[in-house]
Design a protein around this motif. Structure first.
Motif, PDB file in Angstrom:
ATOM      1  N   GLU A  27       5.050  -0.458   7.461  1.00  0.00           N
ATOM      2  CA  GLU A  27       3.937   0.560   7.238  1.00  0.00           C
ATOM      3  C   GLU A  27       3.663   1.351   8.321  1.00  0.00           C
ATOM      4  O   GLU A  27       3.249   0.553   9.420  1.00  0.00           O
ATOM      5  CB  GLU A  27       2.766  -0.027   6.581  1.00  0.00           C
ATOM      6  CG  GLU A  27       3.342  -0.467   4.931  1.00  0.00           C
ATOM      7  CD  GLU A  27       1.989  -0.893   4.076  1.00  0.00           C
ATOM      8  OE1 GLU A  27       0.852  -0.573   4.289  1.00  0.00           O
ATOM      9  OE2 GLU A  27       2.184  -1.737   3.459  1.00  0.00           O
ATOM     10  N   TRP A  43      -5.584  -1.504   6.305  1.00  0.00           N
ATOM     11  CA  TRP A  43      -4.563  -2.476   6.753  1.00  0.00           C
ATOM     12  C   TRP A  43      -3.954  -3.019   5.573  1.00  0.00           C
ATOM     13  O   TRP A  43      -4.498  -3.063   4.436  1.00  0.00           O
ATOM     14  CB  TRP A  43      -5.262  -3.630   7.461  1.00  0.00           C
ATOM     15  CG  TRP A  43      -5.866  -3.229   8.881  1.00  0.00           C
ATOM     16  CD1 TRP A  43      -7.152  -3.151   9.180  1.00  0.00           C
ATOM     17  CD2 TRP A  43      -5.179  -3.253  10.088  1.00  0.00           C
ATOM     18  NE1 TRP A  43      -7.433  -2.893  10.428  1.00  0.00           N
ATOM     19  CE2 TRP A  43      -6.204  -3.065  11.101  1.00  0.00           C
ATOM     20  CE3 TRP A  43      -3.777  -3.615  10.555  1.00  0.00           C
ATOM     21  CZ2 TRP A  43      -5.742  -2.711  12.468  1.00  0.00           C
ATOM     22  CZ3 TRP A  43      -3.682  -3.315  11.746  1.00  0.00           C
ATOM     23  CH2 TRP A  43      -4.623  -3.084  12.845  1.00  0.00           C
ATOM     24  N   PRO A  44      -2.589  -3.183   5.505  1.00  0.00           N
ATOM     25  CA  PRO A  44      -2.169  -3.829   4.571  1.00  0.00           C
ATOM     26  C   PRO A  44      -2.501  -5.444   4.296  1.00  0.00           C
ATOM     27  O   PRO A  44      -2.899  -5.939   5.298  1.00  0.00           O
ATOM     28  CB  PRO A  44      -0.453  -4.095   5.096  1.00  0.00           C
ATOM     29  CG  PRO A  44      -0.345  -3.124   5.921  1.00  0.00           C
ATOM     30  CD  PRO A  44      -1.794  -3.024   6.901  1.00  0.00           C
ATOM     31  N   ASN A  45      -2.541  -5.631   3.180  1.00  0.00           N
ATOM     32  CA  ASN A  45      -3.169  -7.173   2.597  1.00  0.00           C
ATOM     33  C   ASN A  45      -2.163  -8.030   2.883  1.00  0.00           C
ATOM     34  O   ASN A  45      -1.849  -8.733   2.005  1.00  0.00           O
ATOM     35  CB  ASN A  45      -3.774  -6.748   1.399  1.00  0.00           C
ATOM     36  CG  ASN A  45      -4.538  -8.270   1.046  1.00  0.00           C
ATOM     37  OD1 ASN A  45      -5.214  -8.865   1.913  1.00  0.00           O
ATOM     38  ND2 ASN A  45      -4.736  -8.464  -0.208  1.00  0.00           N
ATOM     39  N   THR A  46      -1.369  -8.240   4.008  1.00  0.00           N
ATOM     40  CA  THR A  46      -0.331  -9.206   4.297  1.00  0.00           C
ATOM     41  C   THR A  46      -0.370  -9.633   5.878  1.00  0.00           C
ATOM     42  O   THR A  46      -1.452  -9.360   6.490  1.00  0.00           O
ATOM     43  CB  THR A  46       0.763  -8.919   3.831  1.00  0.00           C
ATOM     44  OG1 THR A  46       1.637 -10.026   3.908  1.00  0.00           O
ATOM     45  CG2 THR A  46       1.372  -7.764   4.531  1.00  0.00           C
ATOM     46  N   CYS A  90       2.927  -1.619  11.281  1.00  0.00           N
ATOM     47  CA  CYS A  90       2.840  -2.971  10.894  1.00  0.00           C
ATOM     48  C   CYS A  90       4.229  -3.360  10.210  1.00  0.00           C
ATOM     49  O   CYS A  90       4.737  -2.643   9.336  1.00  0.00           O
ATOM     50  CB  CYS A  90       1.814  -2.897   9.691  1.00  0.00           C
ATOM     51  SG  CYS A  90      -0.017  -2.460  10.151  1.00  0.00           S
ATOM     52  N   LEU A 149       5.672  -5.899   8.081  1.00  0.00           N
ATOM     53  CA  LEU A 149       5.218  -7.100   7.030  1.00  0.00           C
ATOM     54  C   LEU A 149       6.079  -8.250   6.825  1.00  0.00           C
ATOM     55  O   LEU A 149       7.276  -8.382   6.662  1.00  0.00           O
ATOM     56  CB  LEU A 149       4.959  -6.338   5.564  1.00  0.00           C
ATOM     57  CG  LEU A 149       4.308  -4.962   5.778  1.00  0.00           C
ATOM     58  CD1 LEU A 149       4.390  -4.525   4.144  1.00  0.00           C
ATOM     59  CD2 LEU A 149       2.884  -5.012   6.305  1.00  0.00           C
TER      60      LEU A 149
END
Length: 174
Positions: free
Chosen positions: A23, A34-37, A137, A139
């Motif tokens: 991302e 932010w990505p949730n990971t 990001c 992941l």
């Protein structure tokens, strides 16, 4: 042809994009979404076209042995990066004043003192407005097929070091 950092990095992006595990966040004058990971994140100044534009490489999420002697993946997520104040800081509170929505690095004080002075105008050597940042990001969860967050972070930092002879300016160690 010599494999430069940017060539290496672009191949890495393609590998993660193939699995929908990459991302890009184009920062604006607002809180970062932010990505949730967990995984690895890179903070870039402006365009991502030169090794000189990379400011920081970091990771969140890792494997640890718990009290029951089991190996578990902790709950570290990208979102938790916003609470750090050293070696960098994402400024997202009104107490930051004119540094609101900026990325600051190069703390001027020792750890506890930095925590007390993090809102001061001269608490860091460098300040860059969010509007001038791009964050990448990668992941990586516990079941990623090839990487742990720590492995990818170290691989990126090692390639950077070997190509440039230095670390990104907001990183202090490898």
């Amino acid at each position: 042809m010599e494999d430069t950092f940017i060539n290496f990095y672009n191949k890495l992006i393609k590998e993660f994009e193939t699995d929908k595990k990459f991302e890009e966040i184009r920062c604006k004058t607002e809180k970062i979404k932010w990505p949730n990971t967990s995984g690895v994140y890179l903070v870039w100044k402006s365009a991502v076209s030169s090794i000189d534009d990379l400011l920081y490489v970091g990771m969140t999420g890792k494997f640890k042995r718990n009290k029951k002697n089991e190996i578990v993946f902790n709950s570290g997520t990208f979102y938790k990066r916003k609470s750090r104040w050293t070696p960098y800081r994402f400024c997202e509170t009104e107490r930051d004043g004119e540094n609101y929505f900026s990325f600051r690095y190069g703390p001027k004080y020792k750890l506890k003192e930095q925590g007390r002075r993090k809102y001061e105008l001269d608490a860091y050597r460098e300040t860059i407005e969010y509007s001038k940042l791009t964050i990448h990001c990668f992941l990586i969860t516990a079941n990623h097929k090839n990487y742990t967050p720590e492995l990818l972070e170290k691989e990126i930092l090692t390639k950077y070091l070997k190509d440039s002879g230095a670390l990104p300016p907001a990183n202090n160690e490898l």
